[in-house]
Design an enzyme around this catalytic site. Structure first.
Site, PDB file in Angstrom:
ATOM      1  N   TYR A  34       0.867  -1.179   0.000  1.00  0.00           N
ATOM      2  CA  TYR A  34       0.000   0.000   0.000  1.00  0.00           C
ATOM      3  C   TYR A  34       0.902   1.227   0.000  1.00  0.00           C
ATOM      4  O   TYR A  34       1.711   1.424   0.918  1.00  0.00           O
ATOM      5  CB  TYR A  34      -0.921   0.027   1.223  1.00  0.00           C
ATOM      6  CG  TYR A  34      -1.714   1.304   1.317  1.00  0.00           C
ATOM      7  CD1 TYR A  34      -2.822   1.510   0.493  1.00  0.00           C
ATOM      8  CD2 TYR A  34      -1.349   2.316   2.194  1.00  0.00           C
ATOM      9  CE1 TYR A  34      -3.541   2.702   0.554  1.00  0.00           C
ATOM     10  CE2 TYR A  34      -2.067   3.500   2.271  1.00  0.00           C
ATOM     11  CZ  TYR A  34      -3.161   3.692   1.447  1.00  0.00           C
ATOM     12  OH  TYR A  34      -3.862   4.862   1.506  1.00  0.00           O
TER      13      TYR A  34
ATOM     14  N   ASP B 212       9.357   3.150   0.346  1.00  0.00           N
ATOM     15  CA  ASP B 212       8.212   3.853   0.909  1.00  0.00           C
ATOM     16  C   ASP B 212       8.328   3.749   2.425  1.00  0.00           C
ATOM     17  O   ASP B 212       7.998   2.731   3.033  1.00  0.00           O
ATOM     18  CB  ASP B 212       6.920   3.210   0.411  1.00  0.00           C
ATOM     19  CG  ASP B 212       5.667   3.867   0.983  1.00  0.00           C
ATOM     20  OD1 ASP B 212       5.784   4.600   1.990  1.00  0.00           O
ATOM     21  OD2 ASP B 212       4.576   3.625   0.453  1.00  0.00           O
TER      22      ASP B 212
ATOM     23  N   LYS C 233       2.865  10.988   6.947  1.00  0.00           N
ATOM     24  CA  LYS C 233       2.388  10.683   8.299  1.00  0.00           C
ATOM     25  C   LYS C 233       2.978  11.632   9.337  1.00  0.00           C
ATOM     26  O   LYS C 233       2.865  12.842   9.216  1.00  0.00           O
ATOM     27  CB  LYS C 233       2.697   9.217   8.622  1.00  0.00           C
ATOM     28  CG  LYS C 233       2.105   8.198   7.658  1.00  0.00           C
ATOM     29  CD  LYS C 233       0.606   8.061   7.785  1.00  0.00           C
ATOM     30  CE  LYS C 233       0.070   6.934   6.936  1.00  0.00           C
ATOM     31  NZ  LYS C 233      -1.384   6.814   6.991  1.00  0.00           N
TER      32      LYS C 233
END
Length: 442
Positions: free
Chosen positions: A164, A245, A272
């Site tokens: 993801y 990532d 984030k």
């Protein structure tokens, strides 16, 4: 196992009872959900936080606590899916935002903080020599992948089952019809031999390898060192760019998991918590790669974005990264997370349950199996109904986490909060051990 098997009947009955209590305990959230459905599809604008039969609505957060519409209090073990590492309204973050507000918003120009924030990121993460800001991890990955295709002149992107990388890079389960329309090669996580065989026929067309050093959404599945080292070698051999990532995993060590593994990608994406709790994303890497974005060049890549350098994120992010989540604090939080995960695993192992908590440091996930979890294919073998029962049971006990089983720690949590989580898991294990026994004997 057939639908009418006694094991299925038992778990179905237990889950139905848990859902009924959930409905009875949360009437205001149910009413709110029904009203929201009039203006949003399914009452939702963020798929990851939808919960059947309906989601709870939170109205307040403070420190490591949340309160919902019906007045229930929760210890927050989700921490906004890793973004909320500072807890709710940390005083230092609030002061940074208030100072930014006093100076004005939306300059349409450079501000005095962005270069300092960029320098702090470059100093923190080993592979990042130059960095650009975006508004989300999704945007960061989109820019990194697009840059790799433009720089190499190649079309293909190697990604992994269970990966993801944002709203347009979703490879969990059956993937997403809304994925960015790139030419993907879909590999198996932690299976280097299979990945090399997949890439071999089209290595000359490979622009990038996009990988999470630990898959978050699929259940905190760690990449093995040999797998990441093999991907580094594969990228170098084929001329593709290796993209880590680290939108989630950058919190797991002062310099992210690239520091832990001592493996440098060509590009790194962030998001984030790095933005101090504000909307944030970033991509960075080698100076020769990022130099393509230098607007002083006649052939520069165009990368716009009204809020890329918004003053709220720049100020909150700088304070968060340099004053709050320092390298020392990162080590302490992740050491505490490892100890907590070990306690949780010990609690279920004492009872011989087919249940485990995977992950590293301040991120972990529950899986209803005692078999090794190395990939999405392994994670798919868990008992989803037992996991749902676990969710409803712990939420009723005042523990907030993701229904898919994910937990993320914040610096606002303390030892007593950890004890409460361990106690809730022990009570679940004690109460529902017979269900596990029935499922194992089926």
């Amino acid at each position: 196992m057939t639908p009418g098997h006694p094991a299925n009947i038992d778990i179905n009955a237990a889950l139905a009872e848990a859902e009924e209590r959930y409905r009875a305990n949360n009437p205001k959230s149910l009413t709110q959900h029904r009203e929201a459905c009039a203006a949003m599809p399914g009452g939702n604008t963020r798929s990851a936080i939808h919960v059947d039969p309906f989601p709870l609505t939170m109205v307040r957060g403070e420190g490591a606590r949340l309160w919902d519409l019906d007045g229930h209090e929760y210890v927050d073990f989700l921490s906004e899916f890793t973004a909320g590492i500072f807890g709710h309204s940390h005083p230092a973050i609030r002061r940074a935002i208030e100072r930014a507000l006093e100076g004005g918003l939306n300059f349409g120009a450079h501000n005095a903080t962005e270069a300092r924030f960029a320098a702090a990121i470059c100093a923190r993460f080993p592979s990042i020599e130059l960095v650009r800001f975006t508004n989300s991890g999704t945007e960061a990955n989109l820019m990194a992948v697009s840059a790799a295709r433009a720089i190499t002149g190649r079309p293909k992107i190697l990604v992994f089952n269970g990966g993801y990388h944002g709203g347009v890079f979703y490879f969990r389960g059956h993937g997403s019809a809304l994925n960015a329309p790139f030419d993907y090669l879909l590999g198996r996580y932690n299976d280097l031999e299979a990945v090399e065989a997949l890439v071999r026929p089209s290595g000359a067309e490979l622009a990038a390898i996009l990988v999470e050093p630990m898959q978050g959404t699929t259940g905190c599945i760690l990449a093995e060192h040999s797998f990441l080292a093999g991907l580094r070698a594969l990228a170098s051999e084929t001329g593709a760019l290796l993209i880590f990532d680290e939108v989630m995993t950058s919190r797991l060590a002062p310099g992210g998991l690239q520091e832990v593994h001592d493996i440098l990608p060509d590009l790194t994406t962030l998001g984030k918590y790095v933005g101090g709790g504000m909307s944030f994303g970033a991509f960075g890497g080698r100076a020769d790669i990022m130099g393509h974005f230098d607007p002083r060049r006649p052939d520069a890549f165009q990368h716009a974005g009204t809020f890329n350098n918004n003053v709220l994120t720049m100020n909150a992010g700088l304070v968060g990264l340099t004053e709050l989540y320092t390298p020392e604090r990162a080590r302490a939080l992740n050491d505490a997370g490892d100890r907590l995960r070990q306690r949780l695993n010990a609690a279920v192992q004492r009872r011989g349950l087919a249940m485990q908590f995977t992950g590293l440091g301040s991120m972990f996930s529950v899986h209803m199996t005692d078999a090794p979890i190395r990939s999405q294919e392994d994670a798919d073998q868990v008992n989803a109904k037992l996991r749902d029962l676990f969710y409803f049971d712990l939420v009723e006990r005042g523990i907030w986490f993701a229904k898919r089983g994910m937990f993320a720690l914040s610096i606002a949590l303390d030892e007593e909060d950890g004890n409460k989580l361990v106690g809730a898991v022990e009570e679940f294990a004690e109460t529902h051990a017979p269900l596990f026994e029935v499922m194992q004997s089926a």
